[in-house]
Design a protein around this motif. Structure first.
Motif, short mmCIF file in Angstrom:
data_model
loop_
_atom_site.label_atom_id
_atom_site.label_comp_id
_atom_site.label_asym_id
_atom_site.label_seq_id
_atom_site.Cartn_x
_atom_site.Cartn_y
_atom_site.Cartn_z
N THR A 106 0.83 -1.21 0.00
CA THR A 106 0.00 0.00 0.00
C THR A 106 0.86 1.26 0.00
O THR A 106 0.61 2.19 -0.78
CB THR A 106 -0.94 0.01 1.23
OG1 THR A 106 -1.76 -1.17 1.17
CG2 THR A 106 -1.82 1.24 1.24
N HIS A 122 2.47 1.52 -3.51
CA HIS A 122 1.56 1.88 -4.60
C HIS A 122 1.10 3.34 -4.47
O HIS A 122 0.91 4.02 -5.48
CB HIS A 122 0.40 0.88 -4.71
CG HIS A 122 -0.92 1.31 -4.18
ND1 HIS A 122 -1.79 2.10 -4.89
CD2 HIS A 122 -1.53 1.07 -3.00
CE1 HIS A 122 -2.88 2.31 -4.19
NE2 HIS A 122 -2.74 1.70 -3.03
N GLU A 123 0.94 3.83 -3.25
CA GLU A 123 0.56 5.24 -3.07
C GLU A 123 1.68 6.17 -3.54
O GLU A 123 1.41 7.21 -4.14
CB GLU A 123 0.21 5.51 -1.61
CG GLU A 123 -1.12 4.90 -1.20
CD GLU A 123 -1.41 5.01 0.29
OE1 GLU A 123 -0.52 5.43 1.07
OE2 GLU A 123 -2.55 4.68 0.68
N ILE A 182 0.14 4.23 -8.85
CA ILE A 182 -0.39 3.22 -9.78
C ILE A 182 -1.26 2.25 -8.97
O ILE A 182 -1.30 2.29 -7.75
CB ILE A 182 0.73 2.46 -10.52
CG1 ILE A 182 1.64 1.70 -9.55
CG2 ILE A 182 1.54 3.42 -11.39
CD1 ILE A 182 2.69 0.83 -10.23
N GLU A 183 -1.98 1.39 -9.68
CA GLU A 183 -2.86 0.42 -9.04
C GLU A 183 -2.09 -0.51 -8.11
O GLU A 183 -0.93 -0.86 -8.39
CB GLU A 183 -3.57 -0.43 -10.10
CG GLU A 183 -4.53 0.34 -10.97
CD GLU A 183 -5.73 0.85 -10.20
OE1 GLU A 183 -6.21 0.15 -9.29
OE2 GLU A 183 -6.18 1.97 -10.51
N GLN A 184 -2.74 -0.93 -7.04
CA GLN A 184 -2.09 -1.83 -6.08
C GLN A 184 -1.75 -3.16 -6.73
O GLN A 184 -0.70 -3.74 -6.46
CB GLN A 184 -2.97 -2.03 -4.85
CG GLN A 184 -2.26 -2.81 -3.76
CD GLN A 184 -2.92 -2.69 -2.42
OE1 GLN A 184 -3.68 -1.75 -2.18
NE2 GLN A 184 -2.65 -3.62 -1.53
N SER A 185 -2.61 -3.66 -7.62
CA SER A 185 -2.34 -4.93 -8.29
C SER A 185 -1.10 -4.84 -9.17
O SER A 185 -0.31 -5.79 -9.25
CB SER A 185 -3.55 -5.38 -9.10
OG SER A 185 -3.86 -4.44 -10.11
N THR A 186 -0.92 -3.71 -9.83
CA THR A 186 0.27 -3.50 -10.66
C THR A 186 1.51 -3.44 -9.79
O THR A 186 2.56 -4.02 -10.13
CB THR A 186 0.13 -2.21 -11.49
OG1 THR A 186 -1.07 -2.29 -12.25
CG2 THR A 186 1.31 -2.01 -12.42
N THR A 187 1.40 -2.77 -8.66
CA THR A 187 2.52 -2.69 -7.72
C THR A 187 2.88 -4.09 -7.23
O THR A 187 4.06 -4.46 -7.19
CB THR A 187 2.16 -1.78 -6.52
OG1 THR A 187 1.81 -0.50 -7.02
CG2 THR A 187 3.32 -1.66 -5.56
N SER A 188 1.87 -4.87 -6.87
CA SER A 188 2.11 -6.24 -6.41
C SER A 188 2.82 -7.07 -7.48
O SER A 188 3.70 -7.89 -7.17
CB SER A 188 0.80 -6.92 -6.02
OG SER A 188 0.25 -6.29 -4.89
#
Length: 100
Positions: A42, A45-46, A50-56
């Protein structure tokens, strides 16, 4: 140490780590994690916006290739550099891309 002293397996691992790092978002992730910093998905990604899923997805690649480690603490998973010396690589990239 010179290239002839390196084993083929180590060279392959190093090349895979560099391939994993070779993405603008992943370089940014490494820069956030310099200096023994540990951040959650979190928080990362903040910062990236970008989206959290993309960060993951990016974190998974970096972890799979041995660039990052993770540590679970309750509901949170914290990510950090597996080798603090990778900070030098981020610094080098930053210096090499400065305008002349």
């Amino acid at each position: 140490m010179n290239i002839t002293e390196l084993e083929s397996e180590k060279l392959e691992k190093a090349a895979n780590m560099l391939k994993a790092i070779a993405h603008p978002m992943r370089i940014a992730i490494l820069s956030f994690l310099e200096g023994d910093t540990k951040l959650t998905v979190t928080e990362i990604h903040e910062r990236l916006g970008i989206e959290q899923s993309t960060t993951s997805h990016h974190l998974g690649i970096l972890k799979d290739k041995g660039v990052l480690c993770s540590q679970r603490d309750g509901k949170n998973t914290f990510y950090f550099l597996k080798h603090e010396s990778l900070s030098k690589l981020v610094d080098c990239i930053g210096q090499c891309t400065c305008s002349e």
